[in-house]
Design an enzyme around this catalytic site. Structure first.
Site, PDB file in Angstrom:
ATOM      1  N   GLN A 131      43.870  26.501  34.603  1.00 21.17           N
ATOM      2  CA  GLN A 131      43.004  26.613  35.775  1.00 21.17           C
ATOM      3  C   GLN A 131      41.637  26.367  35.420  1.00 21.17           C
ATOM      4  OE1 GLN A 131      41.076  29.514  37.344  1.00 21.17           O
ATOM      5  NE2 GLN A 131      40.094  27.975  38.596  1.00 21.17           N
ATOM      6  N   THR A 159      40.001  24.036  40.601  1.00 17.68           N
ATOM      7  CA  THR A 159      39.811  24.644  41.814  1.00 17.68           C
ATOM      8  C   THR A 159      38.716  24.084  42.520  1.00 17.68           C
ATOM      9  OG1 THR A 159      41.026  26.446  41.060  1.00 17.68           O
ATOM     10  CG2 THR A 159      39.671  27.120  42.858  1.00 17.68           C
ATOM     11  N   ARG A 168      33.366  38.968  49.958  1.00 18.91           N
ATOM     12  CA  ARG A 168      34.626  39.877  50.145  1.00 18.91           C
ATOM     13  C   ARG A 168      34.178  41.316  50.289  1.00 18.91           C
ATOM     14  NH1 ARG A 168      36.765  36.427  45.114  1.00 18.91           N
ATOM     15  NH2 ARG A 168      37.012  34.435  46.147  1.00 18.91           N
ATOM     16  N   HIS A 282      42.858  29.854  49.005  1.00 16.01           N
ATOM     17  CA  HIS A 282      42.489  30.661  47.878  1.00 16.01           C
ATOM     18  C   HIS A 282      43.063  32.128  48.349  1.00 16.01           C
ATOM     19  CE1 HIS A 282      39.682  30.422  44.411  1.00 16.01           C
ATOM     20  NE2 HIS A 282      39.976  31.703  44.341  1.00 16.01           N
TER      21      HIS A 282
HETATM   22  C1  LIG Z   1      42.813  38.693  42.619  1.00 22.58           C
HETATM   23  C2  LIG Z   1      42.954  37.280  42.807  1.00 22.58           C
HETATM   24  C3  LIG Z   1      42.077  36.540  41.799  1.00 22.58           C
HETATM   25  C4  LIG Z   1      42.116  34.977  41.990  1.00 22.58           C
HETATM   26  N1  LIG Z   1      41.495  34.467  41.024  1.00 22.58           N
HETATM   27  C5  LIG Z   1      41.708  33.098  41.219  1.00 22.58           C
HETATM   28  C6  LIG Z   1      40.971  32.128  40.027  1.00 22.58           C
HETATM   29  O1  LIG Z   1      40.513  32.692  39.001  1.00 22.58           O
HETATM   30  N2  LIG Z   1      41.138  30.826  40.144  1.00 22.58           N
HETATM   31  C7  LIG Z   1      41.893  30.132  41.383  1.00 22.58           C
HETATM   32  O2  LIG Z   1      41.864  28.909  41.295  1.00 22.58           O
HETATM   33  N3  LIG Z   1      42.554  30.987  42.393  1.00 22.58           N
HETATM   34  C8  LIG Z   1      42.333  32.337  42.139  1.00 22.58           C
HETATM   35  N4  LIG Z   1      43.035  33.196  43.080  1.00 22.58           N
HETATM   36  C9  LIG Z   1      43.875  32.351  44.235  1.00 22.58           C
HETATM   37  C10 LIG Z   1      45.166  32.298  43.855  1.00 22.58           C
HETATM   38  O3  LIG Z   1      45.339  31.361  42.966  1.00 22.58           O
HETATM   39  C11 LIG Z   1      46.069  31.800  45.045  1.00 22.58           C
HETATM   40  O4  LIG Z   1      45.333  30.710  45.564  1.00 22.58           O
HETATM   41  C12 LIG Z   1      46.340  33.078  46.273  1.00 22.58           C
HETATM   42  O5  LIG Z   1      46.456  34.095  45.217  1.00 22.58           O
HETATM   43  C13 LIG Z   1      47.685  32.676  46.900  1.00 22.58           C
HETATM   44  O6  LIG Z   1      47.727  33.589  47.795  1.00 22.58           O
HETATM   45  P1  LIG Z   1      48.778  34.872  47.573  1.00 22.58           P
HETATM   46  O7  LIG Z   1      48.111  35.709  46.957  1.00 22.58           O
HETATM   47  O8  LIG Z   1      48.917  35.301  49.119  1.00 22.58           O
HETATM   48  O9  LIG Z   1      50.164  34.133  47.002  1.00 22.58           O
HETATM   49  C14 LIG Z   1      42.766  34.297  43.033  1.00 22.58           C
HETATM   50  C15 LIG Z   1      43.648  35.460  44.016  1.00 22.58           C
HETATM   51  C16 LIG Z   1      43.505  36.628  43.883  1.00 22.58           C
HETATM   52  C17 LIG Z   1      44.401  37.603  44.714  1.00 22.58           C
END
Ligand SMILES: Cc1cc2nc3c(=O)[nH]c(=O)nc-3n(C[C@H](O)[C@H](O)[C@H](O)COP(=O)(O)O)c2cc1C
Length: 385
Positions: A131, A159, A168, A282
């Site tokens: 990613q 992304t 947040r 996200h």
């Molecule tokens: C702690 C955390 C860090 C995340 N970091 C990234 C990231 O670095 N890059 C990204 O594209 N999405 C990031 N996301 C989003 C996740 O890829 C994803 O879209 C999201 O967690 C989906 O929702 P869910 O947690 O309900 O499954 C992050 C999500 C969380 C919870």
């Protein structure tokens, strides 16, 4: 909720994780943006989808396998990129990548991971997805892509919903995003000392906790906060569709845009020639007040029907039967973020594997109870209006 003897649901993994990691880290993973309306709605929207039950059909064999960009997967699920995910268990991304490889689903390593591309590559022979965030310094982006290519990453997840880092509140409360002060530093030490197992196993024996992919570009950074501040300042709000054209000159494998919520953007993605996209907000961490992804998915899937794109969705996927709902609403597969992060915090590699096994069992069980045998055949007809 009391700690379960054996975790059986997302809430169980979450409860165990909460007791294992320092409160500021748990808050970072658990929280969303602003009032967290989208975060809550993501989960609620899947629950509102109603399944049809057909009976007296032979469902003794169920087929849930799929292919992502030509590679077989045990079920249509990939581990979503989770920044700092590797700080939830010892060398966490390595453990999660191994569990995903053993189970047969893709793992996505994010730009702000603890373990570097090279460390994860050395730990598993199965190609994973990388990613990317577009950084202001395009030279670094080019190098990251070269490293991902050298590691044989099989897809690039780009992304696009982070033009700015959202606000947040959990991170503000825990002093994660405020200027360092004695008060927040002391609170952090207290939170770490309250989790001695994490301190010993993850931070001390599993350290250093730095952003593995970026450490050479930020030589002066020593603490996670330093890296986070650097990355936050490097996110490029000027990114636009022309950058996707540039990206295509730098990466010859599949490109998946992550973070689309509008049909118009889905059509633009198809026009520009990417191979797939993730309908995503996200995980409720960026624009609060957007549609939950279960609601947005049919519009985007409909907009690119017949154009050969892989349509993925994430946000609030908590249970095996959510995969069936996603399929029925037009997705080729799903991503899950917090679920694997909590399973990692609770049980390391074995925990992530166990969570995947539960998802598979729930998926097969639901498919059979619906009177269906092939997940690929599930469509809108299997849902109540
Ligand atoms: C702690 C955390 C860090 C995340 N970091 C990234 C990231 O670095 N890059 C990204 O594209 N999405 C990031 N996301 C989003 C996740 O890829 C994803 O879209 C999201 O967690 C989906 O929702 P869910 O947690 O309900 O499954 C992050 C999500 C969380 C919870």
């Amino acid at each position: 909720m009391s700690k379960p003897l054996v975790p059986a649901s997302f809430e169980d993994w979450r409860t165990i994780a909460k007791a294992r990691v320092p409160s500021f880290l748990f808050g970072f993973v658990d929280g969303g943006s602003f009032d967290e309306d989208t975060l809550r709605e993501n989960v609620a929207a899947w629950r509102r989808v109603r399944l049809r039950q057909y009976v007296l059909r032979d469902v003794s064999a169920t087929d849930i396998g799929t292919r992502f960009f030509g590679r077989p997967a045990t079920m249509p699920l990939a581990l979503a990129p989770v920044g700092l995910g590797g700080s939830l268990g010892r060398r966490g991304e390595v453990q999660a990548a191994r569990a995903a490889a053993a189970f047969g689903v893709p793992f996505t390593l994010c730009t702000p991971a603890i373990c570097s591309i090279e460390e994860v590559r050395a730990a598993t022979s199965t190609p994973f997805w990388f990613q990317l965030y577009m950084l202001r310094d395009r030279g670094i982006v080019r190098e990251l892509l070269q490293r991902a290519r050298a590691a044989q990453c099989s897809a690039l997840v780009f992304t696009v919903d982070l033009a700015r880092v959202s606000i947040r509140r959990s991170d503000i409360r825990h002093g994660m995003t405020s200027a360092p002060s004695t008060r927040t530093a002391l609170a952090r030490v207290k939170a770490v000392l309250a989790r001695p197992n994490w301190l010993w196993n993850v931070a001390l024996k599993g350290g250093p906790l730095v952003f593995g992919n970026l450490k050479e570009y930020v030589p002066k950074a020593t603490r996670l906060e330093d890296f986070k501040a650097w990355v936050d300042a490097q996110f490029d709000p000027s990114v636009n569709w022309q950058d996707i054209e540039w990206l295509r000159t730098q990466w010859d494998g599949p490109i998946i845009l992550k973070g689309l919520l509008e049909a118009e953007d889905a059509r633009l993605a198809a026009d520009i020639g990417v191979q797939g996209f993730v309908v995503s907000n996200h995980g409720g961490r960026q624009l609060d007040g957007t549609a939950p992804t279960a609601e947005a998915l049919p519009r985007l899937a409909g907009a690119v029907a017949g154009r050969g794109l892989t349509v993925l969705v994430d946000g609030g996927i908590r249970c095996g039967h959510d995969l069936i709902k996603a399929r029925a609403l037009g997705a080729d597969g799903v991503l899950a973020g917090r679920p694997w992060a909590y399973a990692m915090a609770a049980g390391g590699e074995a925990g992530v594997h166990q969570w995947l096994t539960h998802m598979e069992a729930e998926l097969r069980n639901t498919l059979g109870l619906m009177g269906q045998t092939r997940l690929a055949d599930v469509g809108p007809d299997q849902l109540l209006p």
